[in-house]
Design an enzyme around this catalytic site. Structure first.
Site, PDB file in Angstrom:
ATOM      1  N   ARG A  39      15.392  43.928  66.934  1.00  0.00           N
ATOM      2  CA  ARG A  39      16.816  43.740  67.231  1.00  0.00           C
ATOM      3  C   ARG A  39      17.680  44.153  66.040  1.00  0.00           C
ATOM      4  NH1 ARG A  39      16.668  42.086  72.105  1.00  0.00           N
ATOM      5  NH2 ARG A  39      14.920  40.776  72.737  1.00  0.00           N
ATOM      6  N   ASP A  40      18.791  44.844  66.349  1.00  0.00           N
ATOM      7  CA  ASP A  40      19.728  45.240  65.295  1.00  0.00           C
ATOM      8  C   ASP A  40      20.360  43.992  64.691  1.00  0.00           C
ATOM      9  OD1 ASP A  40      21.404  48.122  64.677  1.00  0.00           O
ATOM     10  OD2 ASP A  40      22.333  46.233  64.033  1.00  0.00           O
ATOM     11  N   ILE A  41      20.505  44.000  63.371  1.00  0.00           N
ATOM     12  CA  ILE A  41      21.041  42.824  62.676  1.00  0.00           C
ATOM     13  C   ILE A  41      22.526  42.611  62.977  1.00  0.00           C
ATOM     14  CG2 ILE A  41      21.736  43.914  60.491  1.00  0.00           C
ATOM     15  CD1 ILE A  41      20.159  41.621  59.085  1.00  0.00           C
ATOM     16  N   ASN A  69      21.553  58.723  65.574  1.00  0.00           N
ATOM     17  CA  ASN A  69      22.436  59.337  64.584  1.00  0.00           C
ATOM     18  C   ASN A  69      21.595  60.102  63.567  1.00  0.00           C
ATOM     19  OD1 ASN A  69      24.797  58.118  65.686  1.00  0.00           O
ATOM     20  ND2 ASN A  69      24.270  56.198  64.666  1.00  0.00           N
ATOM     21  N   VAL A  83      20.835  54.566  57.824  1.00  0.00           N
ATOM     22  CA  VAL A  83      19.469  54.306  57.347  1.00  0.00           C
ATOM     23  C   VAL A  83      18.630  55.569  57.563  1.00  0.00           C
ATOM     24  CG1 VAL A  83      17.430  52.843  57.567  1.00  0.00           C
ATOM     25  CG2 VAL A  83      19.711  51.865  57.954  1.00  0.00           C
ATOM     26  N   HIS A  85      15.614  56.278  63.843  1.00  0.00           N
ATOM     27  CA  HIS A  85      15.715  55.146  64.765  1.00  0.00           C
ATOM     28  C   HIS A  85      16.588  55.564  65.934  1.00  0.00           C
ATOM     29  CE1 HIS A  85      18.850  54.885  61.695  1.00  0.00           C
ATOM     30  NE2 HIS A  85      19.652  54.343  62.610  1.00  0.00           N
ATOM     31  N   HIS A  93      18.970  53.771  68.839  1.00  0.00           N
ATOM     32  CA  HIS A  93      19.615  52.528  69.257  1.00  0.00           C
ATOM     33  C   HIS A  93      19.528  52.472  70.779  1.00  0.00           C
ATOM     34  CE1 HIS A  93      22.148  52.032  65.458  1.00  0.00           C
ATOM     35  NE2 HIS A  93      21.820  53.310  65.370  1.00  0.00           N
TER      36      HIS A  93
END
Ligand code: 5GP
Length: 122
Positions: free
Chosen positions: A34-36, A93, A102, A106, A108
């Site tokens: 999970r994204d922070i 991205n 980052v 990744h 999303h």
């Protein structure tokens, strides 16, 4: 373009267990967590375990096994999170213009609300 991977990036630290994460799925070659700072009710990041900076780096350099595992992991997360019925957005991205924070590949997975038009202006 030859990419140089920085193994001090935050996702490399997550993969080494140096920083905690809320795991959604782990496979042989991929990790989803999970994204922070979630931007939607469902906001999951899926990363390959290998040292790839961004999507094209991965597509050009990863093994077939890693690529299959990664794509299947994204599909499995969509199933686990139940996002198919109402839809979702997949974002990867890359680099400066893609505003990638980052430097470890990744995607999303965003879902759970109407996400609006694809690109914000500015
Ligand atoms: P980018 O802008 O690179 O596409 O997205 C990076 C994402 O990583 C952001 O949505 C941000 O909230 C997330 N993020 C940054 N640091 C951490 C962290 O330590 N843990 C988790 N789970 N997500 C993080």
């Amino acid at each position: 373009m030859s990419y140089v991977y920085d193994d001090q990036n935050i996702f490399a630290k997550i993969l080494r267990g140096e920083i905690p994460n809320t795991t959604v799925l782990e496979t042989e070659h991929s990790l989803a967590f999970r994204d922070i700072h979630p931007q939607a009710p469902t906001h999951v990041l899926v990363i390959p375990k290998g040292p790839y900076v961004c999507f094209d780096h991965f597509a050009q350099s990863a093994s077939d096994a890693e690529i299959v595992d990664y794509v299947r992991a994204v599909g499995e997360v969509c199933k686990l999170e139940g996002v198919e019925a109402d839809g979702f957005r997949l974002i990867a991205n890359a680099g400066k213009n893609g505003v990638q924070d980052v430097p470890h590949l990744h995607v999303h997975i965003l879902a759970g609300r109407l996400l609006g038009s694809m690109l914000a202006r500015g």
